[in-house]
Design a protein around this motif. Structure first.
Motif, PDB file in Angstrom:
ATOM      1  N   ALA A  26      31.466 -20.738  40.936  1.00  0.00           N
ATOM      2  CA  ALA A  26      30.875 -21.616  40.368  1.00  0.00           C
ATOM      3  C   ALA A  26      30.891 -22.322  39.489  1.00  0.00           C
ATOM      4  CB  ALA A  26      29.537 -20.285  39.928  1.00  0.00           C
ATOM      5  N   ARG A  31      27.227 -26.275  42.339  1.00  0.00           N
ATOM      6  CA  ARG A  31      26.465 -25.494  42.042  1.00  0.00           C
ATOM      7  C   ARG A  31      24.616 -25.489  41.951  1.00  0.00           C
ATOM      8  NH1 ARG A  31      26.279 -22.722  36.187  1.00  0.00           N
ATOM      9  NH2 ARG A  31      28.241 -22.288  36.971  1.00  0.00           N
ATOM     10  N   VAL A  55      26.838 -22.582  45.980  1.00  0.00           N
ATOM     11  CA  VAL A  55      26.599 -21.376  44.612  1.00  0.00           C
ATOM     12  C   VAL A  55      25.558 -22.453  44.034  1.00  0.00           C
ATOM     13  CG1 VAL A  55      27.183 -20.295  42.353  1.00  0.00           C
ATOM     14  CG2 VAL A  55      29.037 -20.530  44.299  1.00  0.00           C
ATOM     15  N   GLU A  57      22.080 -20.475  42.193  1.00  0.00           N
ATOM     16  CA  GLU A  57      20.835 -20.085  41.428  1.00  0.00           C
ATOM     17  C   GLU A  57      19.232 -20.108  41.173  1.00  0.00           C
ATOM     18  OE1 GLU A  57      21.887 -19.263  38.133  1.00  0.00           O
ATOM     19  OE2 GLU A  57      24.256 -20.180  37.889  1.00  0.00           O
ATOM     20  N   PHE A  74      24.306 -27.739  36.804  1.00  0.00           N
ATOM     21  CA  PHE A  74      23.581 -28.255  38.500  1.00  0.00           C
ATOM     22  C   PHE A  74      23.707 -29.208  38.817  1.00  0.00           C
ATOM     23  CE2 PHE A  74      20.497 -24.924  36.266  1.00  0.00           C
ATOM     24  CZ  PHE A  74      21.086 -23.666  37.744  1.00  0.00           C
TER      25      PHE A  74
END
Length: 261
Positions: A26, A31, A55, A57, A74
């Motif tokens: 990550a 991200r 990646v 979330e 992010f």
């Protein structure tokens, strides 16, 4: 995406994120925060992003999304805006107001029938919005453009306005294609299809993805039409005696590959 209920995510989704953090992946890959109450849709998006080097979330609602954006680093946010949801614009507006998150690219995926959300999202400062279903390649291209990332495909070389793979070269601004030293004359659609394949050699693109990347958005195209243009492209590549072929993957689509030897 009402923002009130927090869905229960599949255990392996959270485990995957944790494993990436433990391995340090990550920290190396862009991200993306995906805000969606649809766990299956999140898993679908996360798979697409993972294959392309991102990646992701998950956040199940507004409170969780805002808390995660405040707490973690992010590079982009994807909002899954359902047909009855009005919180997508609220989340976007809040993120755009905060100094820490104001520069994050935010992309909205709007459910069919909820196109009326476009105006509220624009007022909130959304960077890009698509009505579902959207071709994965279009979403990935948008993310990469917003984040100024290079296009995937280890065998492709993009240098200013050139794309190259094997003996095949494409000059984008001149709309010119050369194979094995010979000019290959292509129509606009064949050119766009080949460009889409050249940007990620070896990647299997579905017919819908090729339609999204090669045809204007306001034109309806059937899958058989894609096959016709692929056939024309193959003949053009064969005529130029290139070392590049278009491979058919049954029930999946097409990919650009280099001949052995």
């Amino acid at each position: 995406m009402s923002g009130l209920e927090e869905p229960r995510w599949p255990a392996h989704a959270a485990d995957s994120v944790e494993a990436n953090l433990v391995l340090g992946v990550a920290l190396m890959k862009p991200r993306v925060l995906i805000c969606s109450q649809d766990a299956e849709f999140y898993l679908f998006l996360s798979h697409i992003l993972e294959v392309d080097g991102f990646v992701s979330e998950p956040a199940g609602g507004a409170k969780e999304a805002l808390a995660m954006a405040d707490d973690r680093d992010f590079q982009a946010v994807v909002l899954d805006c359902g047909s009855t949801s009005l919180t997508g614009s609220a989340i976007c507006a809040r993120l755009k107001r905060e100094p820490r998150t104001g520069g994050l690219p935010i992309i909205a995926l709007i459910a069919p029938g909820a196109e009326n959300q476009h105006l509220d999202l624009l007022k909130a400062g959304i960077d890009e919005s698509f009505v579902r279903p959207v071709a994965p390649a279009k979403l990935l291209d948008c993310l990469r453009t917003r984040l100024a990332l290079p296009k995937p495909g280890s065998n492709a070389i993009e240098n200013d306005s050139w794309l190259s793979y094997g003996s095949l070269e494409m000059k984008l601004d001149a709309h010119r294609v050369c194979g094995n030293g010979h000019d290959i004359h292509l129509g606009p659609i064949e050119f766009n299809v080949l460009r889409h394949l050249l940007e990620a050699p070896g990647t299997v693109f579905s017919r819908d993805e090729l339609i999204g990347g090669a045809w204007p958005a306001n034109i309806h195209v059937g899958v058989r039409t894609v096959d016709v243009h692929i056939s024309r492209l193959r003949k053009a590549l064969e005529t130029a005696s290139t070392d590049i072929v278009i491979r058919t993957v049954r029930s999946a689509g097409y990919s650009l590959e280099k001949l052995d030897g």
